[in-house]
Write an enzyme that holds these catalytic residues in place. Structure first.
Site, PDB file in Angstrom:
ATOM      1  N   GLU A 113      -8.262 -22.497  -7.159  1.00 23.52           N
ATOM      2  CA  GLU A 113      -9.040 -22.750  -5.953  1.00 23.52           C
ATOM      3  C   GLU A 113      -8.891 -21.619  -4.945  1.00 23.52           C
ATOM      4  O   GLU A 113      -7.912 -20.885  -4.939  1.00 23.52           O
ATOM      5  CB  GLU A 113      -8.611 -24.069  -5.321  1.00 23.52           C
ATOM      6  CG  GLU A 113      -7.151 -24.107  -4.919  1.00 23.52           C
ATOM      7  CD  GLU A 113      -6.734 -25.501  -4.440  1.00 23.52           C
ATOM      8  OE1 GLU A 113      -6.611 -26.396  -5.298  1.00 23.52           O
ATOM      9  OE2 GLU A 113      -6.540 -25.675  -3.233  1.00 23.52           O
TER      10      GLU A 113
ATOM     11  N   CYS B 171      -9.018 -16.980   1.375  1.00 24.10           N
ATOM     12  CA  CYS B 171      -7.648 -17.236   0.937  1.00 24.10           C
ATOM     13  C   CYS B 171      -7.677 -17.409  -0.579  1.00 24.10           C
ATOM     14  O   CYS B 171      -8.350 -18.305  -1.090  1.00 24.10           O
ATOM     15  CB  CYS B 171      -7.136 -18.502   1.623  1.00 24.10           C
ATOM     16  SG  CYS B 171      -5.544 -19.058   1.001  1.00 24.10           S
TER      17      CYS B 171
ATOM     18  N   CYS C 170       2.332 -22.760  -9.933  1.00 29.72           N
ATOM     19  CA  CYS C 170       3.409 -22.027  -9.268  1.00 29.72           C
ATOM     20  C   CYS C 170       4.737 -22.595  -9.736  1.00 29.72           C
ATOM     21  O   CYS C 170       4.830 -23.775 -10.047  1.00 29.72           O
ATOM     22  CB  CYS C 170       3.273 -22.212  -7.751  1.00 29.72           C
ATOM     23  SG  CYS C 170       4.512 -21.324  -6.781  1.00 29.72           S
TER      24      CYS C 170
ATOM     25  N   CYS D   1       8.486 -25.497  -3.918  1.00 29.57           N
ATOM     26  CA  CYS D   1       8.629 -25.920  -2.512  1.00 29.57           C
ATOM     27  C   CYS D   1       8.268 -27.407  -2.387  1.00 29.57           C
ATOM     28  O   CYS D   1       7.271 -27.862  -2.945  1.00 29.57           O
ATOM     29  CB  CYS D   1       7.740 -25.079  -1.598  1.00 29.57           C
ATOM     30  SG  CYS D   1       8.171 -23.337  -1.640  1.00 29.57           S
TER      31      CYS D   1
ATOM     32  N   CYS E  52       4.700 -28.738  -1.071  1.00 33.21           N
ATOM     33  CA  CYS E  52       3.506 -28.008  -1.515  1.00 33.21           C
ATOM     34  C   CYS E  52       2.908 -28.617  -2.782  1.00 33.21           C
ATOM     35  O   CYS E  52       3.614 -28.860  -3.765  1.00 33.21           O
ATOM     36  CB  CYS E  52       3.874 -26.546  -1.749  1.00 33.21           C
ATOM     37  SG  CYS E  52       2.481 -25.561  -2.320  1.00 33.21           S
TER      38      CYS E  52
ATOM     39  N   SER F 239       1.399 -13.526   1.378  1.00 34.00           N
ATOM     40  CA  SER F 239       2.411 -14.497   1.804  1.00 34.00           C
ATOM     41  C   SER F 239       3.392 -14.766   0.673  1.00 34.00           C
ATOM     42  O   SER F 239       3.001 -15.027  -0.459  1.00 34.00           O
ATOM     43  CB  SER F 239       1.695 -15.794   2.200  1.00 34.00           C
ATOM     44  OG  SER F 239       2.630 -16.786   2.548  1.00 34.00           O
TER      45      SER F 239
ATOM     46  N   CYS G   5      -2.938 -25.785   0.508  1.00 33.75           N
ATOM     47  CA  CYS G   5      -2.498 -25.243  -0.769  1.00 33.75           C
ATOM     48  C   CYS G   5      -2.504 -26.188  -1.952  1.00 33.75           C
ATOM     49  O   CYS G   5      -1.708 -27.111  -2.038  1.00 33.75           O
ATOM     50  CB  CYS G   5      -1.051 -24.796  -0.625  1.00 33.75           C
ATOM     51  SG  CYS G   5      -0.934 -23.332   0.284  1.00 33.75           S
TER      52      CYS G   5
HETATM   53  N1  SAH Z   1       3.902 -18.687  -2.467  1.00 31.17           N
HETATM   54  C1  SAH Z   1       3.509 -18.076  -1.249  1.00 31.17           C
HETATM   55  C2  SAH Z   1       2.040 -18.232  -0.907  1.00 31.17           C
HETATM   56  C3  SAH Z   1       1.394 -19.561  -1.124  1.00 31.17           C
HETATM   57  S1  SAH Z   1       1.775 -20.846  -0.016  1.00 31.17           S
HETATM   58  C4  SAH Z   1       4.393 -18.553  -0.109  1.00 31.17           C
HETATM   59  O1  SAH Z   1       5.263 -19.371  -0.337  1.00 31.17           O
HETATM   60  O2  SAH Z   1       4.252 -18.058   0.989  1.00 31.17           O
HETATM   61  C5  SAH Z   1       1.087 -20.382   1.537  1.00 31.17           C
HETATM   62  C6  SAH Z   1       1.781 -21.013   2.721  1.00 31.17           C
HETATM   63  O3  SAH Z   1       1.455 -22.405   2.857  1.00 31.17           O
HETATM   64  C7  SAH Z   1       3.297 -20.955   2.625  1.00 31.17           C
HETATM   65  O4  SAH Z   1       3.829 -20.673   3.892  1.00 31.17           O
HETATM   66  C8  SAH Z   1       3.624 -22.372   2.216  1.00 31.17           C
HETATM   67  O5  SAH Z   1       4.958 -22.666   2.490  1.00 31.17           O
HETATM   68  C9  SAH Z   1       2.632 -23.163   3.009  1.00 31.17           C
HETATM   69  N2  SAH Z   1       2.372 -24.520   2.557  1.00 31.17           N
HETATM   70  C10 SAH Z   1       2.297 -24.989   1.302  1.00 31.17           C
HETATM   71  N3  SAH Z   1       2.021 -26.300   1.288  1.00 31.17           N
HETATM   72  C11 SAH Z   1       1.899 -26.670   2.570  1.00 31.17           C
HETATM   73  C12 SAH Z   1       1.611 -27.904   3.211  1.00 31.17           C
HETATM   74  N4  SAH Z   1       1.418 -29.019   2.520  1.00 31.17           N
HETATM   75  N5  SAH Z   1       1.564 -27.905   4.555  1.00 31.17           N
HETATM   76  C13 SAH Z   1       1.772 -26.779   5.264  1.00 31.17           C
HETATM   77  N6  SAH Z   1       2.040 -25.589   4.728  1.00 31.17           N
HETATM   78  C14 SAH Z   1       2.112 -25.527   3.380  1.00 31.17           C
END
Ligand code: SAH
Length: 351
Positions: free
Chosen positions: A98, A111, A118, A122, A125, A197, A339
């Site tokens: 996406e 974006c 992935c 996290c 996410c 990022s 995301c």
């Molecule tokens: N892997 C990279 C890029 C993808 S995530 C990274 O970790 O930066 C892009 C951003 O969105 C990251 O800061 C991630 O922590 C954040 N993110 C992911 N899921 C989220 C959510 N449900 N709410 C808010 N931020 C989120």
């Protein structure tokens, strides 16, 4: 994709230099390489038949030896106010990714995803819930932008590599992508308008620093200390916050580019006064920018975002310590634009 197709070279991932060498090997004039390259990266054609200033025999030769990875748009969701569009693409091998298009005053931003899935894990996410399927090729990162520009018929001027995936976990393809998108000929998007990022893979940040690119590096911090960060991000088990910050400082001294720290506020988890103070003291004096993001709740986890009041209070504390801070404008929440949410719901439905 049939096997014959797979043997062919992915032409959209090739640099102009690589293409020129190939053309010479084929007994073609070098300027032909530039023409092909412009069809691919400026006119954004998706098939060799459309390269109308090339002779038919040359087009056939190209078709025999190369492929242009097809990005099929499975769905487009448009937010009510028309300023956000979310795209679901199917790749040639059937995988689904996406991307999000956003209209800002300063131009249109896309974006993009850097991987199918992935493996960073996290907690908040949606992109990581099904694990990593595979890396995206440079052509597939470009393809998201090209297909969107073709669909919207509006120029893309900013790119954020902030969709599904960890870009520094797909390092070689990421560098190739940045090279192809920022140079001329091509869309020639200034590196200053590209943000990558990362969850903070320290040795890759150090490697990237040596490239001396003019892109913006955004680091997903989300906690003011290692212990808290471990609760949210498994990557914190590999690198402590101090080690990560040291790499960020080196990145700044190598490139002169300020780091953006992303901090997603999760109610009751990382948003209290002490945590704001700790973050302020961690970042004090380091030229950087903090982007506060109210966490976007996903149905698989019980996290909720902090209230307006808490977010404002958190921001005020950082400002008091002269830290550059903004609150991320929420866009596209009505179309699952956080995301990995769209891909996840598509995969859920398929199962
Ligand atoms: N892997 C990279 C890029 C993808 S995530 C990274 O970790 O930066 C892009 C951003 O969105 C990251 O800061 C991630 O922590 C954040 N993110 C992911 N899921 C989220 C959510 N449900 N709410 C808010 N931020 C989120």
């Amino acid at each position: 994709m049939d096997e014959r197709q797979e043997e062919k070279k992915d032409i959209r991932s090739m640099t102009l230099e690589e293409l020129t060498k190939d053309m010479e090997k084929m007994g073609e004039k070098a300027f032909r390489a530039k023409q092909v390259y412009q069809w691919l990266h400026e006119k954004l054609v998706e098939q060799f038949e459309d390269m109308t200033n090339l002779s038919k025999p040359l087009r056939e030769k190209l078709m025999e030896n190369y492929r242009i990875p097809r990005m099929t748009i499975l769905s487009v969701l448009t937010s009510e106010n028309n300023d956000t569009k979310k795209y679901l693409f199917q790749l040639e091998d059937g995988n689904v990714i996406e991307s999000v298009w956003m209209r800002y005053h300063h131009g249109n931003s896309v974006c993009i995803s850097s991987q199918v899935g992935c493996r960073m894990g996290c907690r908040f996410c949606a992109s990581t819930l099904l694990g990593l399927e595979r890396n995206l090729f440079a052509s597939e990162m470009l393809g998201q932008i090209y297909a969107i520009q073709n669909e919207t018929k509006e120029r893309v001027s900013n790119i954020v590599v902030m969709g599904t995936g960890e870009p520094l976990d797909n390092y070689e393809n990421l560098l190739r992508f940045i090279h192809l998108i920022s140079r001329e000929p091509g869309l020639h998007i200034s590196q200053r308008n590209i943000t990558v990022s990362t969850c903070g893979i320290v040795e890759k940040i150090r490697e990237l620093a040596k490239e001396k690119l003019q892109i913006t590096l955004a680091v997903s911090l989300h906690a003011p200390n290692t212990e808290k960060r471990r609760e949210l991000m498994p990557v914190a088990n590999r690198y402590g916050v101090e080690e990560l910050l040291a790499a960020c400082k080196d990145y700044f001294s190598e490139t002169g580019r300020r780091i953006t720290f992303e901090y997603s506020l999760v109610a009751g988890v990382n948003d209290n006064r002490e945590e704001a103070l700790e973050l302020a003291s961690l970042l004090k004096g380091f030229p950087c920018h903090v982007n506060l993001i109210p966490v976007n709740p996903i149905k698989e986890r019980s996290y909720t975002h902090s209230g307006r009041k808490e977010i404002e209070a958190f921001k005020l504390i950082l400002e008091k310590y002269h830290i550059n801070v903004t609150i991320r404008r929420e866009m596209g929440a009505d179309i699952n634009a956080a995301c990995g949410q769209l891909r996840k719901s598509y995969m859920d439905q398929k199962q």
